[in-house]
Design an enzyme around this catalytic site. Structure first.
Site, short mmCIF file in Angstrom:
data_model
loop_
_atom_site.label_atom_id
_atom_site.label_comp_id
_atom_site.label_asym_id
_atom_site.label_seq_id
_atom_site.Cartn_x
_atom_site.Cartn_y
_atom_site.Cartn_z
N SER A 1 0.86 -1.19 0.00
CA SER A 1 0.00 0.00 0.00
C SER A 1 0.89 1.24 0.00
O SER A 1 1.76 1.37 -0.86
CB SER A 1 -0.95 -0.04 1.20
OG SER A 1 -1.89 1.00 1.14
N ASP B 1 -8.62 -5.25 -6.11
CA ASP B 1 -8.24 -4.01 -5.42
C ASP B 1 -8.85 -2.82 -6.14
O ASP B 1 -8.61 -2.61 -7.33
CB ASP B 1 -6.71 -3.89 -5.40
CG ASP B 1 -6.20 -2.80 -4.48
OD1 ASP B 1 -6.98 -1.89 -4.14
OD2 ASP B 1 -5.01 -2.85 -4.12
N HIS C 1 -7.95 -4.61 -1.51
CA HIS C 1 -6.66 -4.02 -1.16
C HIS C 1 -6.04 -4.70 0.05
O HIS C 1 -4.81 -4.80 0.15
CB HIS C 1 -6.85 -2.52 -0.89
CG HIS C 1 -5.57 -1.78 -0.67
ND1 HIS C 1 -4.61 -1.65 -1.65
CD2 HIS C 1 -5.08 -1.13 0.42
CE1 HIS C 1 -3.59 -0.95 -1.18
NE2 HIS C 1 -3.84 -0.63 0.07
N ASP C 2 -6.86 -5.18 0.98
CA ASP C 2 -6.34 -5.81 2.20
C ASP C 2 -5.77 -7.20 1.96
O ASP C 2 -5.37 -7.87 2.93
CB ASP C 2 -7.45 -5.89 3.26
CG ASP C 2 -7.55 -4.61 4.07
OD1 ASP C 2 -6.72 -3.70 3.86
OD2 ASP C 2 -8.46 -4.52 4.92
#
Length: 489
Positions: free
Chosen positions: A221, A436, A470-471
């Site tokens: 990230s 994502d 995204h995680d």
């Protein structure tokens, strides 16, 4: 009974029915509406005002548990469990300001080799602390717990791992909530910082520790931005780079999402232009900002699997009835999930740190014109001149095993390739996630293609599936961890 008689009976009964309906409408109209979600918010504010607990004390060290799913633990670390490096000299910042001095909080895992050549610098996301994994001093699980340790992605049998809280943060490193030289909170007098400034501060720590060259710079990230920035600033001091769900240039879509978070936060009257440290914190704005962020961290398909259109249970634990009347407060499980995530975060993180660090993410841009505008230079390379960085003098990117080369490049693509030239000699692993929405895979594909156009022949790219969005970098131990471990070894 004939037809005339039946109709006559119905007509006589009609006034009674209308009267009953009117009574029900009057009851519904006259009933005082209740909003438990609003009451809960007011109760929280009352507790904050009445409590002697202050958000910037270091007593809240444990992450609250939740059975809503696998969530990364972003607990405030205990100050006794991390090291602090104090840099007593001024640090010149990207946008013209200077910090007279600063602190960097950091934690380590593994054993430093005698030649100090086995160091991995692990960069964090926006709101993470230095506590990436449990230690003897702090056994609480860290935000990358399953990726750090013997035999894991960052194998502590071989590597010495360092993780810092970034400059601008609130978990031990100097940021807006820190005290200035006169003993006052910086608040919004804190200078605007960049991803480059965060990395410069980290390398001051490395200098202090006697580490001349990193084995690898690893990040996910915002950490993926930092890992690239580390290689760009110090190409001779970084052996390898890992960028997971990161980007070399913040896109308008990502900027818009973070702008929305800052907007709701700054609209909270308690924010008070950043001067809230001795008053009620902007917990409402922080809660809403976190809800927006959470939407960008996960994916619709995952929520469909986890929550669907399920209704929350009633307070007494009973299952919701099909005839239950909807309310304006949360009814769906997905609503209660977002509400919970906002509640857990709103008093754990400094609001001003969120503003400053998210802005630094927006400002990140490794295209050559952006770097030249900031007069940025590496420690060993000057930025290439426009005459040597034209697209005509570059090779076309080699096709990736994971995605076909684009038919048409974006207008900024040659400029990005030119800006990435200092990285062309460093082995780089790039990971993207198809679900994502915050850092879409198109950004990682663009990064890989630009690196290859810049002349790099040591770029590895993997594109991951799954529904975690995204995680994924926090949750997919098998695929993310396997790729990282293989690359580093």
């Amino acid at each position: 009974m004939n037809l005339i008689t039946r109709n006559s009976f119905r007509l006589r009964a009609l006034p009674r029915r209308l009267s009953g309906l009117t009574s029900l409408r009057q009851q519904a109209t006259c009933a005082t509406p209740t909003f438990p979600c609003v009451d809960a918010h007011a109760a929280r504010e009352s507790r904050i005002l009445a409590s002697s607990f202050y958000r910037y004390s270091q007593t809240d060290t444990q992450a609250s548990s939740s059975d809503s799913g696998p969530e990364p633990p972003y607990a405030r670390p205990n100050p006794l469990s991390y090291n602090t490096y104090h840099h007593q000299y001024p640090l010149e910042l990207t946008y013209g300001s200077t910090l007279p001095s600063f602190d960097i909080a950091y934690e380590t895992w593994g054993t430093l080799s005698p030649s100090r050549d086995n160091v991995i610098l692990l960069h964090t996301g926006l709101s993470a602390s230095s506590h990436a994994a449990s230690t003897e001093l702090n056994p609480t699980e860290g935000w990358w717990e399953k990726f750090i340790g013997p035999g894991r992605a960052l194998d502590t049998n071989h590597f010495f791992v360092i993780c810092t809280n970034v400059l601008g943060g609130c978990y031990g490193s100097t940021g807006p909530s820190s005290l200035d030289l006169e003993g006052q909170r910086y608040a919004t007098r804190f200078p605007i910082i960049s991803i480059f400034d965060m990395v410069q501060a980290q390398f001051k720590l490395l200098d202090h520790l006697g580490v001349q060259r990193l084995y690898a710079s690893v990040g996910s990230s915002m950490g993926g931005m930092q890992s690239l920035a580390a290689g760009w600033l110090f190409p001779d001091r970084v052996g390898k780079i890992v960028s997971i769900s990161g980007t070399a240039r913040s896109s308008p879509g990502s900027i818009a999402m973070r702008h929305a978070q800052r907007s709701v936060l700054m609209a909270d009257s308690n924010w008070n232009n950043g001067s809230y440290y001795d008053n009620l914190p902007p917990h409402t704005g922080m809660k809403l900002a976190r809800q927006i962020a959470t939407i960008t961290y996960r994916s619709g398909p995952e929520w469909d699997q986890r929550f669907g259109r399920k209704i929350r249970e009633l307070k007494d634990g009973q299952s919701p009835s099909p005839s239950r009347s909807p309310t304006l407060c949360p009814d769906f499980l997905i609503e209660t999930y977002l509400d919970h995530q906002g509640e857990q975060f709103c008093l754990k993180y400094d609001a001003n740190s969120l503003l400053y660090i998210s802005k630094a993410m927006d400002l990140f841009d490794l295209t050559l014109p952006a770097l030249q505008e900031l007069a940025m230079t590496t420690t060993t390379h000057a930025p290439p001149s426009p005459s040597t960085s034209s697209s005509s003098s570059r090779q076309s990117p080699a096709p990736s095993k994971s995605h076909p080369p684009p038919l048409h490049y974006a207008p900024h693509f040659p400029e990005l390739a030119a800006g990435l030239e200092p990285l062309k000699s460093i082995p780089i692993l790039v990971l993207g996630v198809q679900s994502d929405i915050l850092f879409p895979v198109e950004q990682q594909r663009e990064l890989v293609d630009a690196l290859r156009m810049a002349g790099s022949t040591q770029v590895s790219y993997f594109e991951l599936g799954g529904v975690w969005g995204h995680d994924t970098f926090l949750l997919d131990v098998l695929n993310v961890g396997g790729a990282v471990r293989g690359f580093l070894s």
